[in-house]
Each structure stands twice: as structure tokens, then as C-alpha cells.
Design an enzyme around this catalytic site. Structure first.
Site, mmCIF file in Angstrom:
data_model
loop_
_atom_site.group_PDB
_atom_site.id
_atom_site.type_symbol
_atom_site.label_atom_id
_atom_site.label_comp_id
_atom_site.label_asym_id
_atom_site.label_seq_id
_atom_site.Cartn_x
_atom_site.Cartn_y
_atom_site.Cartn_z
ATOM 1 N N PHE A 140 0.859 -1.196 0.000
ATOM 2 C CA PHE A 140 0.000 0.000 0.000
ATOM 3 C C PHE A 140 0.890 1.238 0.000
ATOM 4 O O PHE A 140 1.785 1.366 0.848
ATOM 5 C CB PHE A 140 -0.918 0.022 1.223
ATOM 6 C CG PHE A 140 -1.853 1.207 1.211
ATOM 7 C CD1 PHE A 140 -3.018 1.183 0.464
ATOM 8 C CD2 PHE A 140 -1.547 2.373 1.908
ATOM 9 C CE1 PHE A 140 -3.872 2.290 0.412
ATOM 10 C CE2 PHE A 140 -2.387 3.482 1.865
ATOM 11 C CZ PHE A 140 -3.558 3.434 1.119
ATOM 12 N N ASP A 225 9.204 2.264 1.318
ATOM 13 C CA ASP A 225 8.109 3.065 1.864
ATOM 14 C C ASP A 225 8.045 2.788 3.372
ATOM 15 O O ASP A 225 7.590 1.739 3.809
ATOM 16 C CB ASP A 225 6.809 2.656 1.166
ATOM 17 C CG ASP A 225 5.585 3.412 1.692
ATOM 18 O OD1 ASP A 225 5.666 3.976 2.799
ATOM 19 O OD2 ASP A 225 4.546 3.405 1.005
ATOM 20 N N LYS A 254 3.208 9.633 8.608
ATOM 21 C CA LYS A 254 2.504 9.244 9.828
ATOM 22 C C LYS A 254 3.129 9.730 11.146
ATOM 23 O O LYS A 254 2.706 10.733 11.691
ATOM 24 C CB LYS A 254 2.346 7.729 9.842
ATOM 25 C CG LYS A 254 1.311 7.244 8.794
ATOM 26 C CD LYS A 254 1.057 5.787 8.937
ATOM 27 C CE LYS A 254 0.041 5.242 7.941
ATOM 28 N NZ LYS A 254 -1.328 5.696 8.157
#
Ligand SMILES: Cc1ncc(COP(=O)(O)O)c(C=O)c1O
Length: 398
Positions: A140, A225, A254
Site C-alpha cells: 500500500f 516506503d 505518519k
């Protein structure tokens, strides 16, 4: 008088675009690992937003940094310099051994930056731009068109086709497939060390090594990532530091801003040469307030030894969940404080709901996986409570 959650949710669904499925809860405050809802009920947040509030909610040092900066200079464009952005770049350079950074506002933007950089790097290095990106099924990377195309979850693509066509996906255990997919037209391989949204699935050393070797062989860049795994979640600053590979680019978001929106794309000095002035930009990226919050967050992680706590509490959590005797638990997997309880049946949502009824917030990562991504400040007692709550939730789901 407080407005009941049900009324607020009706209003919200009338006013906002319909993209989220929300739980019937309205939160109004938070402190540490605790969230407080509109009726004053306290919840133990074992998802930390979604892997965001790593130093806990409203950490006093982060709050002070935000307030101080907001009162001094809230915004200045990237046409000028401000000290907080330079200090954060310096700190990230120190943590990565001299890498260069571009600041955006989110994980998807950090990944867009990485993809654009890889395209330009290939053009500079090989004389013509390469477009192919190899990524993993189940991965993702975000919701913009390019990062959605990089995301290896076909059901998320369906309603948005046609998508950019430069992406090739390989199964996470198909090492030979990775070797075969990377060729002279490949600009980069992009993957997570632990697939967060894709089921809390750690990627094998063999696959990571194959990706690194294939990139080296064909002059492509390796992008990791770290939007979900980075900034201490796995017990190191970056999850790749727990593997034998070194990437060319990493992306963060995040946890970086302690709750403030900030994303970062970090590249080795060599990979960073791909960009020239005018190639990329962001109006809000690296603003004074998010940078001040990020600096305070990194300081808290260091001064409160949260990397060690993530390791110790992660081990405790994994051990405790593994010890639950229930034939529906296939296994428990993850790194540090990103753990997934894998179930043989699609009851993850029901387990999360039963945990919520016991005032504990958990997450899912697909229908079969319960996801645990608490603040890195969690205590031994809080972890014990969550193991017990999980045990009860499983019994109640029946
Ligand atoms: C690994 C990974 N990359 C990228 C993203 C996208 O980040 P954002 O929602 O901040 O755009 C996420 C979000 O869940 C993620 O987990």
C-alpha cells in the site's frame, strides 16, 4: 450540552463526501495512550490514529513546540528559509547518514516525490527516462493516481481505471518473479519492509536482497516506503535498519509530525541528484508548525528511549497474543509495535468491535488480520490489558 455521536454522524454524512466507514464514536481529547470520547469515556488507543501518535496524544513537549511556533510564525512559503525546516532536515540527515530530504504533507506525497525522483534519476543516469516501477502485491502506497497504481491491491484500483501503466506487481514471496521483473526499463522497485495495510506482513530477507541486487544490476533505485514502519515503530528509526539492505530512497509520514501533517522523502546524495530546481514543490510542505512538531517528536523518541520501549513492548505483545489458545489464530507477525494477529476466518472487524466495547481501540489490516500499532510510549500494564481484551473479544465473537 454535548451532541450525541449518532446525530453528529448523520450530520457528517450529509456534509462530507462518503468515503469512510466510521465507528460510532466521537473523540474530543487525548493524553498519552488514552482517548476520551464526547461522553467522557476513556479508551486505550492501540492504533495511535493509524500509526501516527507515536509519542502519544498531546505530548506536552510536542504541544509546547506547536503552540510556540504557531505564535511566532505559522506559515512561510518555500521561496524563503525558516529555521525549523533546516533543523529538521539536519536531524533527518543525521539519522540517515547524510541523506537529502524533500518535505511534503502526507505519505502519498512522499511517495509521489520518490517516484518522480526515480524517473528523473534514471533520465540523468541512463540518458533517457525509465518509467517502469516494480512493486509488491499487497503493498500500500497511497491514494493519489500514481501511488494507487503502485498499491498492489487490485480491488482498490477497480473504480479508478485506467491508472498509470508503469507499475508491475510481484507476489511478496516470488523472489524469482522480482529478479525477472526488474530490467533495463525499470526506474525503481518500491516496497514496504512490513506491509502495514496489506496484512502486517513482514517481507522476507530473501525478497529484500533480491530487490536490492536486481536494482544494482540494472541501475534502478530501491525505494522503501517507511510511511507506516518508520520513525521508531519497529524498534529502530527505520525498519530497513533491521534488515541487511540499504535503500536509495525512503519515505516517511505518519509518526514524523507527532500528529501534525508532514511527509518526507529522503534520498542518498547520489539518488538526490535526479532533481533540479523546478522539478518538484509543495506549498505547505515543511511548514514551520509541522517541522517544530516533528523536531519535538524526534526529541521525545530519543529522550524517552522509545525505540527500546517499542522493541520490548512489541515482544511482550507478540508473545502474549501468540499464547492465546484459539484455533482461529493462525499466527502473530510483525516488527516492534506493528503487530498483526492473523485469523483463519474473516472476523477481524468483529474482534475490533468487541475490543471497542471494552474501551480498547484496535485496527484491522484486511478481513483476517487484527492490527496493533499503539503509541511507542505504551506500558507493560497496557500491553497486558490489550492481550486480555483480545482474549475476551475472541471468546465473545464466538
Ligand atoms: C505504507 C504506507 N504508505 C503510504 C501511505 C499513505 O499515507 P497518507 O495517507 O498519509 O497519504 C500509507 C497510509 O496508510 C501507508 O501505510
Amino acid at each position: 450540552m454535548t451532541v450525541p455521536t449518532s446525530d453528529l454522524q448523520v450530520l457528517q454524512s450529509e456534509l462530507e463526501m462518503s468515503v469512510y466507514s466510521r465507528a460510532p464514536l466521537t473523540f474530543v481529547s487525548g493524553s498519552g495512550s488514552t482517548l476520551v470520547d464526547v461522553e467522557g469515556v476513556e479508551y486505550l488507543d492501540f492504533l495511535a490514529g493509524i500509526a501516527v501518535a507515536s509519542v502519544g496524544h498531546c505530548h506536552p513537549k510536542v504541544v509546547a513546540a506547536i503552540c510556540e511556533q504557531a505564535g511566532k510564525l505559522g506559515h512561510i512559503s518555500n521561496l524563503y528559509t525558516h529555521p525549523q525546516q533546516v533543523a529538521l532536515a539536519e536531524k533527518l540527515s543525521e539519522l540517515t547518514g547524510g541523506w537529502k530530504v524533500f518535505f511534503g504533507n502526507s505519505g502519498a506525497e512522499a511517495n509521489e516525490c520518490a517516484l518522480k525522483l526515480a524517473r528523473r534519476f534514471s533520465a540523468e543516469r541512463h540518458g533517457q527516462p525509465r518509467s517502469k516501477i516494480v512493486a509488491l502485491l499487497g503493498g500500500f502506497h497511497g491514494r493519489t493516481f500514481a501511488t494507487l497504481a503502485a498499491t498492489g491491491q487490485p480491488h482498490k484500483h477497480e473504480r479508478f481505471e485506467p491508472l498509470p501503466e508503469w507499475f508491475t506487481h510481484v507476489a511478496p514471496d516470488d523472489v524469482e518473479g522480482m529478479r525477472a521483473a526488474v530490467d533495463e526499463s525499470t526506474a525503481a522497485v518500491m516496497l514496504e519492509i512490513v506491509q502495514g495495510e496489506g496484512g502486517v506482513l513482514p517481507i522476507s530477507e530473501e525478497m529484500l536482497l533480491a530487490a536490492r541486487q536486481a536494482c544494482d544490476e540494472h541501475g534502478a533505485l530501491l525505494i522503501i516506503d517507511e510511511v507506516q514502519t518508520g520513525v521508531g515503530r519497529t524498534g529502530k528509526w527505520f525498519a530497513f535498519q533491521q534488515t541487511s539492505i540499504t535503500p536509495d530512497i525512503i519515505t516517511l509520514a505518519k509518526a514524523l509530525g507527532g500528529g501534525m501533517p508532514i511527509g518526507a522523502c529522503l534520498a542518498s546524495p547520489d539518488a538526490a541528484t535526479g532533481f533540479a530546481p523546478g522539478d518538484h514543490a509543495s506549498t505547505f510542505g515543511g511548514g514551520p508548525v509541522p517541522c517544530a512538531a516533528a523536531l519535538a517528536t524526534l526529541d521525545v523518541i530519543e529522550s524517552e528511549n522509545l525505540l527500546d520501549n517499542a522493541t520490548a513492548r512489541g515482544e511482550q505483545l507478540a508473545k502474549g497474543l501468540t499464547a492465546i489458545v484459539d484455533p482461529r489464530i493462525a499466527n502473530v507477525r510483525g516488527m516492534g509495535l506493528l503487530q498483526g494477529m492473523v485469523l483463519t476466518v474473516p472476523i477481524a472487524d468483529a474482534v475490533v468491535e468487541r475490543a471497542r466495547a471494552q474501551q480498547v481501540i484496535l485496527g484491522t489490516a484486511g478481513p483476517n488480520v487484527v492490527r496493533y500499532a499503539p503509541p511507542l510510549i505504551v506500558t507493560e500494564q497496557e500491553v497486558d490489558r490489550v492481550i486480555e481484551v483480545t482474549r475476551t473479544a475472541l471468546v465473545e465473537v464466538g
